[in-house]
Design a protein around this motif. Structure first.
Motif, PDB file in Angstrom:
ATOM      1  N   PRO A   1       1.742  24.368  10.683  1.00  0.00           N
ATOM      2  CA  PRO A   1       2.169  23.229  11.370  1.00  0.00           C
ATOM      3  C   PRO A   1       1.344  22.052  11.268  1.00  0.00           C
ATOM      4  O   PRO A   1       1.639  20.874  11.609  1.00  0.00           O
ATOM      5  N   GLU A   2       0.015  22.395  10.765  1.00  0.00           N
ATOM      6  CA  GLU A   2      -1.007  21.137  10.619  1.00  0.00           C
ATOM      7  C   GLU A   2      -0.766  20.374   9.243  1.00  0.00           C
ATOM      8  O   GLU A   2      -1.439  19.359   8.827  1.00  0.00           O
ATOM      9  N   ALA A   3       0.320  20.812   8.281  1.00  0.00           N
ATOM     10  CA  ALA A   3       0.499  20.101   7.138  1.00  0.00           C
ATOM     11  C   ALA A   3       0.910  18.748   7.216  1.00  0.00           C
ATOM     12  O   ALA A   3       1.674  18.342   8.159  1.00  0.00           O
ATOM     13  N   PRO A   4      -0.197  17.627   6.343  1.00  0.00           N
ATOM     14  CA  PRO A   4       0.205  16.254   6.756  1.00  0.00           C
ATOM     15  C   PRO A   4       1.743  15.949   6.609  1.00  0.00           C
ATOM     16  O   PRO A   4       2.093  14.860   7.196  1.00  0.00           O
TER      17      PRO A   4
ATOM     18  N   TYR B   1       0.661  -1.110  -0.061  1.00  0.00           N
ATOM     19  CA  TYR B   1      -0.219  -0.020  -0.010  1.00  0.00           C
ATOM     20  C   TYR B   1       0.953   1.172   0.131  1.00  0.00           C
ATOM     21  O   TYR B   1       0.704   2.042   1.074  1.00  0.00           O
ATOM     22  N   THR B   2       1.730   1.141  -0.899  1.00  0.00           N
ATOM     23  CA  THR B   2       2.772   2.424  -1.158  1.00  0.00           C
ATOM     24  C   THR B   2       3.247   2.916   0.149  1.00  0.00           C
ATOM     25  O   THR B   2       3.328   4.005   0.412  1.00  0.00           O
TER      26      THR B   2
ATOM     27  N   ILE C   1      -1.402  12.291   0.097  1.00  0.00           N
ATOM     28  CA  ILE C   1      -0.955  10.778   0.161  1.00  0.00           C
ATOM     29  C   ILE C   1      -0.399  10.602  -1.299  1.00  0.00           C
ATOM     30  O   ILE C   1       0.327   9.795  -1.524  1.00  0.00           O
ATOM     31  N   GLN C   2      -0.794  11.096  -2.450  1.00  0.00           N
ATOM     32  CA  GLN C   2      -0.232  10.778  -3.821  1.00  0.00           C
ATOM     33  C   GLN C   2       1.042  11.391  -3.977  1.00  0.00           C
ATOM     34  O   GLN C   2       1.875  10.791  -4.660  1.00  0.00           O
ATOM     35  N   HIS C   3       1.456  12.239  -3.103  1.00  0.00           N
ATOM     36  CA  HIS C   3       2.829  12.865  -3.058  1.00  0.00           C
ATOM     37  C   HIS C   3       3.650  12.051  -2.399  1.00  0.00           C
ATOM     38  O   HIS C   3       4.593  11.547  -2.637  1.00  0.00           O
ATOM     39  N   LEU C   4       3.305  11.707  -1.122  1.00  0.00           N
ATOM     40  CA  LEU C   4       4.211  10.745  -0.259  1.00  0.00           C
ATOM     41  C   LEU C   4       4.472   9.618  -0.890  1.00  0.00           C
ATOM     42  O   LEU C   4       5.244   8.849  -0.564  1.00  0.00           O
ATOM     43  N   ALA C   5       3.278   8.864  -1.826  1.00  0.00           N
ATOM     44  CA  ALA C   5       3.369   7.598  -2.268  1.00  0.00           C
ATOM     45  C   ALA C   5       5.054   7.547  -3.264  1.00  0.00           C
ATOM     46  O   ALA C   5       5.483   6.376  -3.335  1.00  0.00           O
TER      47      ALA C   5
END
Ligand SMILES: Cc1cc2nc3c(=O)[nH]c(=O)nc-3n(C[C@H](O)[C@H](O)[C@H](O)COP(=O)(O)OP(=O)(O)OC[C@H]3O[C@@H](n4cnc5c(N)ncnc54)[C@H](O)[C@@H]3O)c2cc1C
Length: 318
Positions: free
Chosen positions: A286-289, A132-133, A267-271
């Motif tokens: 500060p709340e950026a995922p 799952y990436t 999530i698509q960038h983190l993948a």
């Protein structure tokens, strides 16, 4: 145990991810033989020994220079037979993945890709896979017969204490059926450091506001000797070229250091970045995922933080 490692060559040198694959194979224990295709000097190939291979089989035939997947799989099957290897190791890559799938069919092997750790052999042969990436892991048993392991980038530390490997020419009787696809030309992305292979990457997102502000990303990348990347909307808006787009639908990177500036961390960038060894995030929210995936984070305005960081790195370089 006899282990065969498929190594990829780039500009005459063994790719970093392939040195990781050799080191991984050496970590399993046993006799490690590497196999390489294309143009490379004996000196460059014998460097596989430092990472843990005792021998390198070199397929130098013109026909095998083009990265032909079918032909590589057939040649690897011949090498498995000739070396008696029970295990084949290779790096997960755009070449390694399709080659390993075809090889698995040819030699009737079990296959696990995206492997992140050395096998547990206490009760069979169990490897841990990233799924799952990168959001979860699965433990997979490869207990029957021959096995193929595709390792994730940065999954192994490169050994450097081995002796030079012996290099031997390996000839394969080419089957015409394997050469039905021919590469007629290749166009490489320009840029001093190419993103897919980069050890350091500085990436910018929509937080940079416009293409006119990319100078500071380039300055930071230049000071570090890094490649530049970007989020998808940035390339969609033509602020940056498409070959810099990182993520699920773009380039997957696996650098030692990934610096994300003004990127939210969808999530698509983190993948596309979760194989990076260290992630540094610069974002004013500060709340950026992205901070959840970061090893280090700076909460601040990129327009203030990045120039200061670049100056500090330049001072260190001097
Ligand atoms: C099917 C599909 C596939 C996709 N594939 C990809 C992909 O491969 N790669 C990808 O990147 N996206 C992909 N996306 C898009 C993804 O969902 C996000 O929309 C995208 O990653 C957001 O880009 P961004 O973070 O640059 O922009 P934004 O979400 O707009 O985030 C900008 C960030 O910059 C910060 N910021 C603003 N100003 C400053 C400042 N002055 N200093 C510091 N920080 C600042 C903000 O706080 C914010 O966190 C895909 C989407 C879909 C639906």
């Amino acid at each position: 145990m006899s282990i065969l490692v498929f190594i990829e060559i780039s500009e005459g040198e063994i790719k970093k991810s392939s040195l990781e694959a050799i080191s991984y194979a050496a970590g399993i224990g046993g006799d490690v033989t590497a196999i390489a295709f294309g143009e490379a000097s004996n000196d460059a190939l014998s460097a596989a020994g430092k990472a843990g291979a005792t021998k390198v089989l070199h397929v130098a035939d013109e026909k095998y220079k083009q990265g032909n997947i079918q032909a590589y799989a057939s040649a690897l099957a011949a090498a498995v037979e000739s070396t008696g290897a029970e295990t084949v190791v290779l790096a997960k890559s755009s070449l390694g993945d399709p080659v390993s799938a075809r090889l698995a069919i040819k030699i009737g092997a079990s296959l696990a890709t995206n492997v992140t750790e050395l096998p547990d052999t206490s009760n069979g042969f169990t490897v841990k896979r990233s799924i799952y990436t990168g959001k979860a892991f699965a433990n997979v048993d490869l207990t029957e017969g021959k096995r193929i392991i595709g390792i994730k980038k940065n999954a192994a530390i490169i050994k450097e204490d081995g002796a030079d490997a012996a290099v031997e020419a390996f000839s394969v009787s080419a089957d015409d059926a394997d050469f039905k696809v021919t590469v007629t030309s290749q166009e490489k992305a320009t840029g001093e450091i190419l993103l897919p292979e980069a050890d350091l990457v500085v990436s910018g997102g929509r937080g940079l506001k416009g293409p006119e502000n990319w100078g500071m990303i380039e300055d930071l990348a230049k000071a570090l000797g890094a490649a530049t990347g970007c989020s998808k909307p940035v390339s969609d808006m033509d602020w940056r070229p498409h070959h810099e787009h990182v993520g699920q639908t773009g380039i997957k990177v696996a650098p030692t250091l990934y610096i994300a500036v003004g990127i939210s961390g969808a999530i698509q960038h983190l993948a596309g970045v979760n194989s990076s060894k260290f992630i540094v995030v610069i974002n004013k929210d500060p709340e950026a995922p992205f901070f959840k995936a970061a090893d280090y984070g700076i909460v601040g305005d990129a327009f203030e933080v990045v120039p200061k960081l670049t100056e500090a790195i330049k001072a260190l370089n001097n």
